[in-house]
Design an enzyme around this catalytic site. Structure first.
Site, PDB file in Angstrom:
ATOM      1  N   ARG A 205      45.093  -1.612  47.698  1.00  0.00           N
ATOM      2  CA  ARG A 205      45.698  -0.512  48.409  1.00  0.00           C
ATOM      3  C   ARG A 205      45.449  -0.299  49.867  1.00  0.00           C
ATOM      4  NH1 ARG A 205      47.862  -0.620  43.964  1.00  0.00           N
ATOM      5  NH2 ARG A 205      47.504   0.777  42.484  1.00  0.00           N
TER       6      ARG A 205
ATOM      7  N   LYS B 116      47.581   5.571  46.194  1.00  0.00           N
ATOM      8  CA  LYS B 116      47.912   5.671  44.812  1.00  0.00           C
ATOM      9  C   LYS B 116      46.755   5.153  43.971  1.00  0.00           C
ATOM     10  CE  LYS B 116      50.995   3.500  41.542  1.00  0.00           C
ATOM     11  NZ  LYS B 116      52.048   2.392  41.185  1.00  0.00           N
TER      12      LYS B 116
END
Length: 399
Positions: free
Chosen positions: A350, A385
């Site tokens: 991420r 996320k």
């Protein structure tokens, strides 16, 4: 050895299969020497007043010569020639054994029959080698049955009998020894090639465990640093590009990254398309894993400063780093891979996906571990996320 290499080079010009060529050499190199020595002994048998033996050996020498010539000109028919050579050797040596009076004169001719099936088998003609073995066993049976019916001819001169006995015994020992050396060398070469291939896929400690037998290989690590790097806009860059250009570029770029990983003692985990993943602190733990990964990332940025894609455009990459516990192991039975799992890995990914081109984005755990060693710039909180809102940091290279 020069003759061996010369014949290997010649066969290499008319056949591409290295294994096939080497298998042919196992049989044809002895065949060359057999041709030469058979010619000498043919002359000696004629001089000793035993022309029948001379003609038998002359015929065998001619077959050896023709088989070698066939190997040099039409190697794809080499197996057929080897089988013919083996069967001719069995027949000619059986005839010579019977001519000299059978077992009463010794078993010197029959020694060649023992060697011939092995020669054919080692040449790669597995089934044909068994056929020649059957012919050899049949020849020995014929020799045993016929022995009681053989008339005893005039004995050979002592110098010829002892000379040929010595020659056969010496040649048999040398040939079998050289075959053994060659086979073990090929086995060792195959093992080293397999080890090299395995080590290009797996870390050395993991490869060693895998070679010990099928087992589940999994380890948990409390402290590992993971880096992901991904080329910005690579999909659009390569959409209309020549596939060769794309693959050649990625191979050139990632090969440099491989060298950097080796320089810093890191473990390359895998490439995923245009993304590169590397980790520090496994499979052998080390206290400075985070420092080593960051040093790798900075070197990676230096490479990008002088890097252009196939169309001349500059190359930019997003880089994300995180540190923490992971699980590592090998999965699959075919095309297996050493991979990492856990929140640390996902968060590092991420960091890359939400990063900025040509900078290293890190988590707070990385910043805390390297506090005082580098300058970090805090970024505004962002929604990550699977993690929610996070504060991340950009590492500023030393000036």
């Amino acid at each position: 050895m020069r003759l061996f290499h010369a014949l290997e080079k010649r066969l290499g010009t008319i056949a591409d299969d290295e294994t096939y060529i080497r298998q042919l050499l196992i049989s044809y190199v002895p065949a060359i020497f057999t041709t030469l020595f058979a010619a000498v002994w043919t002359l000696l048998f004629f001089l000793a007043g035993r022309p029948l033996l001379g003609w038998i050996l002359a015929g065998y020498a001619l077959i050896c010569l023709l088989a070698t010539a066939l190997a040099m000109t039409r190697p794809r028919r080499g197996v057929m020639a080897i089988v013919g050579l083996g069967l001719a050797g069995v027949v000619s040596n059986l005839l010579a054994h019977l001519v000299v009076g059978g077992f009463a004169a010794g078993i010197w001719f029959l020694l060649w029959i023992v060697i011939l099936p092995l020669s054919v088998y080692l040449s790669g003609a597995r089934r044909q080698g068994v056929v020649v073995l059957g012919a050899a066993l049949l020849a020995i049976a014929i020799a045993l049955v016929a022995d009681l019916r053989l008339a005893v001819p005039a004995p050979l001169p002592d110098w010829l009998r002892l000379g040929y006995n010595g020659f056969v015994l010496t040649a048999s020992v040398v040939i079998v020894f050289l075959w053994g050396v060659y086979v073990f060398q090929q086995l060792d070469l195959a093992r080293r090639r397999a080890d090299t291939l395995l080590l290009s896929i797996l870390p050395a400690p993991i490869a060693d465990r895998l070679k010990q037998g099928p087992t589940t290989i999994a380890n948990g690590y409390d402290e590992v640093t993971v880096l992901f790097a991904d080329i910005v806009n690579f999909t659009s860059m390569s959409a209309d590009a020549d596939p060769v250009d794309v693959v050649s570029f990625l191979n050139w770029l990632f090969s440099q990254f491989d060298d950097l990983a080796a320089k810093h003692g890191l473990e390359k985990i895998k490439t995923i398309g245009d993304a590169y993943m590397v980790a520090g602190g496994l499979p052998m733990p080390r206290p400075d894993h985070c420092e080593a990964v960051i040093a790798f990332g900075l070197d990676l940025l230096d490479v990008l400063k002088h890097c252009q894609a196939w169309h001349g455009a500059p190359v930019r990459m997003r880089i994300g780093v995180n540190t923490g516990p992971v699980v590592a192991g090998v999965i699959g039975r075919r095309k297996f891979i050493y991979d990492l799992w856990g929140d640390t890995v996902n968060t590092a990914s991420r960091m890359e996906a939400n990063g900025v081109a040509n900078v290293i984005q890190v988590t707070q755990s990385v910043r805390d571990k390297l506090a005082g060693q580098y300058t970090f710039e805090e970024r505004p909180p962002m929604l990550i996320k699977g993690k929610g809102e996070m504060v991340t940091y950009v590492l500023r290279p030393p000036s």
